[in-house]
Design a protein around this motif. Structure first.
Motif, PDB file in Angstrom:
ATOM      1  N   LEU A  32      80.618  56.747  59.636  1.00 60.66           N
ATOM      2  CA  LEU A  32      79.855  56.886  60.877  1.00 60.66           C
ATOM      3  C   LEU A  32      80.363  58.071  61.694  1.00 60.66           C
ATOM      4  O   LEU A  32      79.576  58.846  62.257  1.00 60.66           O
ATOM      5  CB  LEU A  32      79.937  55.598  61.698  1.00 60.66           C
ATOM      6  N   LYS A  33      81.666  58.221  61.763  1.00 60.83           N
ATOM      7  CA  LYS A  33      82.225  59.355  62.506  1.00 60.83           C
ATOM      8  C   LYS A  33      81.866  60.683  61.848  1.00 60.83           C
ATOM      9  O   LYS A  33      81.654  61.690  62.538  1.00 60.83           O
ATOM     10  CB  LYS A  33      83.740  59.201  62.606  1.00 60.83           C
ATOM     11  N   SER A  34      81.771  60.684  60.516  1.00 55.72           N
ATOM     12  CA  SER A  34      81.389  61.923  59.824  1.00 55.72           C
ATOM     13  C   SER A  34      79.958  62.333  60.156  1.00 55.72           C
ATOM     14  O   SER A  34      79.591  63.507  60.000  1.00 55.72           O
ATOM     15  CB  SER A  34      81.548  61.756  58.308  1.00 55.72           C
ATOM     16  N   PHE A  35      79.138  61.366  60.605  1.00 55.19           N
ATOM     17  CA  PHE A  35      77.763  61.657  61.028  1.00 55.19           C
ATOM     18  C   PHE A  35      77.696  61.986  62.525  1.00 55.19           C
ATOM     19  O   PHE A  35      76.605  62.112  63.080  1.00 55.19           O
ATOM     20  CB  PHE A  35      76.850  60.454  60.761  1.00 55.19           C
ATOM     21  N   ASN A  36      78.857  62.051  63.177  1.00 57.29           N
ATOM     22  CA  ASN A  36      78.937  62.272  64.631  1.00 57.29           C
ATOM     23  C   ASN A  36      78.273  61.152  65.423  1.00 57.29           C
ATOM     24  O   ASN A  36      77.665  61.374  66.465  1.00 57.29           O
ATOM     25  CB  ASN A  36      78.323  63.628  65.015  1.00 57.29           C
ATOM     26  N   ILE A  37      78.407  59.941  64.888  1.00 51.03           N
ATOM     27  CA  ILE A  37      77.879  58.751  65.559  1.00 51.03           C
ATOM     28  C   ILE A  37      79.002  58.100  66.354  1.00 51.03           C
ATOM     29  O   ILE A  37      80.137  57.972  65.874  1.00 51.03           O
ATOM     30  CB  ILE A  37      77.298  57.759  64.517  1.00 51.03           C
ATOM     31  N   GLY A 148      73.398  54.125  54.814  1.00 53.19           N
ATOM     32  CA  GLY A 148      72.220  54.940  54.502  1.00 53.19           C
ATOM     33  C   GLY A 148      71.313  55.102  55.704  1.00 53.19           C
ATOM     34  O   GLY A 148      70.787  56.201  55.968  1.00 53.19           O
ATOM     35  N   LEU A 149      71.126  54.025  56.465  1.00 52.47           N
ATOM     36  CA  LEU A 149      70.300  54.097  57.668  1.00 52.47           C
ATOM     37  C   LEU A 149      70.951  54.994  58.716  1.00 52.47           C
ATOM     38  O   LEU A 149      70.268  55.801  59.366  1.00 52.47           O
ATOM     39  CB  LEU A 149      70.081  52.694  58.231  1.00 52.47           C
ATOM     40  N   ALA A 150      72.257  54.870  58.879  1.00 51.63           N
ATOM     41  CA  ALA A 150      72.970  55.710  59.846  1.00 51.63           C
ATOM     42  C   ALA A 150      72.754  57.182  59.547  1.00 51.63           C
ATOM     43  O   ALA A 150      72.514  57.999  60.452  1.00 51.63           O
ATOM     44  CB  ALA A 150      74.463  55.369  59.818  1.00 51.63           C
ATOM     45  N   LYS A 163      71.569  50.544  67.549  1.00 44.89           N
ATOM     46  CA  LYS A 163      72.879  49.951  67.335  1.00 44.89           C
ATOM     47  C   LYS A 163      72.963  49.447  65.890  1.00 44.89           C
ATOM     48  O   LYS A 163      72.063  48.717  65.425  1.00 44.89           O
ATOM     49  CB  LYS A 163      73.121  48.773  68.274  1.00 44.89           C
ATOM     50  N   LEU A 164      74.008  49.836  65.213  1.00 44.65           N
ATOM     51  CA  LEU A 164      74.253  49.388  63.842  1.00 44.65           C
ATOM     52  C   LEU A 164      75.439  48.437  63.879  1.00 44.65           C
ATOM     53  O   LEU A 164      76.569  48.847  64.170  1.00 44.65           O
ATOM     54  CB  LEU A 164      74.541  50.582  62.938  1.00 44.65           C
ATOM     55  N   ILE A 165      75.191  47.163  63.599  1.00 44.55           N
ATOM     56  CA  ILE A 165      76.219  46.126  63.719  1.00 44.55           C
ATOM     57  C   ILE A 165      76.726  45.766  62.326  1.00 44.55           C
ATOM     58  O   ILE A 165      75.999  45.169  61.522  1.00 44.55           O
ATOM     59  CB  ILE A 165      75.660  44.881  64.422  1.00 44.55           C
TER      60      ILE A 165
END
Length: 421
Positions: A32-37, A148-150, A163-165
């Motif tokens: 997630l961090k690699s996607f800047n999320i 994949g969705l992120a 929000k991705l839980i």
């Protein structure tokens, strides 16, 4: 782009049971961090006192060290120590709008995976590396589709927020409650939960599902007095007899006319030798019902039986809730919207609203769904079809990986449609 099949196989090869998902959750945070999320995890998103059925510290520590050995980032999983393994990704859109959440469970099961040649993970060399643990319910696939969705939504080119839980400890219905109690769902307007398989074949999609039972998982600990069974039996207080008495009477609780019920004592542990009166005994059991009200009544009866059985033998008893779930009622609006969007996914050949009485056991996403609905939002629990060679929770369970792409495509469409309407 993330290779979904490679990622799913990595998760499959490193299965971690509830509240020990240190490597899995750590990898989720890294991606997630690699996607800047924006990412929140650990105690930021879990209410400690509300956690249920957390393993003993020794088990947690062993799993933590294993995760480090297998490449988990120590700076990340430090915040997850003692079983705080939930992860929340938040993607802000480019303008104000509603909040849409998706839930993905991450945990595995305490099952020894098959090593037979016809078991695909064994044949293709991604069978579990952790002996006695296995992804036998598809949660490795769920976590993968969350990533994949992120990646699909990473740019935030939509109004509102996603929000991705990523939830720990769905097995035993333990992990969702503490996330809800922390307030993670309090700003959510729409919630989508889903499961791969559950008897639905590849190419089929259900926009909602019902039949989930309310359940309470309980642990009862009996404490008596040890004594020599031959020399001084009168000095003993037999915890095993109390537990056995409770077991028989729990299974004798009457059925109910107003709702379906289930009850089961799954574990009875006690004793050390034939000539020692057992000082300690443990029961692990569950109640279930199609009615939340009836399930509460079952729990009251169980508690009464445990206390009475302890009193009969002159021992003490403590009872603890270690898991729970409530029935799920899907909102028709989201069920229909999901069906509409599924029509655009080539992998879905059969689309339905799902059954309202499919009796699929219990699901603690129910607490998330209830909280969103209580706050005026809407939610649904969907099923993405997968053909699997063996039932869920079986040593030869597996999923067809093409279903991962069906799921990601659908979830992306649902996010964008829901946020823009």
């Amino acid at each position: 782009m993330v290779d979904l099949i490679k990622l799913r196989r990595d998760f499959h090869q490193h299965p971690e049971v509830g509240f020990t998902e240190f490597r899995t959750a750590g990898k989720v945070v890294e991606l997630l961090k690699s996607f800047n999320i924006k990412v929140k995890y650990g105690k930021e998103v879990m209410d400690g006192p509300s956690r249920r059925g957390v393993p003993d510290k020794e088990i947690l520590d062993q799993a933590y060290e294993r995760a480090l050995k297998d490449g988990a980032n120590p700076e990340i999983i430090e915040k997850m120590k003692d079983g705080y393994t939930a992860v929340i990704g938040e993607i802000e859109g480019n303008q104000p709008g509603p909040v849409v959440a998706f839930r993905f469970d991450m945990d595995a099961l305490p099952i020894l995976e098959s090593d037979e040649a016809d078991h695909v993970p064994a044949a293709k060399k991604f069978r579990s590396k952790y002996k006695g643990n296995m992804h036998a319910c598809g949660h490795d696939g769920h976590t993968t589709t969350g990533i994949g969705l992120a990646e699909k939504l990473r740019n935030g080119d939509f109004p509102g927020k996603v929000k991705l839980i990523f939830q720990p400890a769905e097995e035993g219905v333990r992990g969702a409650y503490s996330i809800v109690e922390k307030g993670v769902l309090d700003d959510v307007d729409y919630l989508y939960c889903y499961h791969l398989g559950t008897g639905v074949p590849l190419g089929e999609f259900h926009g909602g599902t019902g039949g989930f039972l309310a359940t309470t998982k309980l642990r009862a600990d009996f404490t008596g007095t040890a004594a020599h069974a031959g020399a001084s039996p009168e000095h003993g207080r037999n915890a095993l007899l109390a537990a056995a008495t409770a077991t028989l009477n729990i299974h004798a609780i009457p059925r109910y006319s107003e709702a379906d019920t289930r009850i089961n004592v799954g574990v009875l542990q006690s004793g050390t030798a034939a000539n020692i009166i057992p000082e300690h005994a443990k029961l692990i059991l569950e109640t279930r019902s199609s009615s939340e009200k009836v399930n509460r009544e079952l729990v009251k009866r169980v508690e009464s039986i445990v206390k009475s059985s302890a009193d009969m033998q002159g021992v003490t008893a403590e009872i603890e809730v270690i898991g729970g779930a409530i029935p799920i009622n899907c909102d028709k609006e989201l069920v229909e919207l999901a069906q509409q969007e599924a029509q655009y996914i080539p992998g879905f050949k059969t689309i339905s609203q799902g059954s309202s009485d499919s009796a699929l056991g219990s699901e603690d996403a129910s607490y998330m769904i209830r909280r969103v609905q209580e706050n005026g939002g809407k939610a649904t629990y969907m099923v993405v079809g997968v053909d699997h060679p063996a039932p869920h929770h079986h040593p030869k369970f597996d999923i067809q990986e093409e279903a991962l792409f069906n799921a990601v495509s659908l979830l992306e469409r649902l996010a964008r449609r829901t946020l823009t309407e």
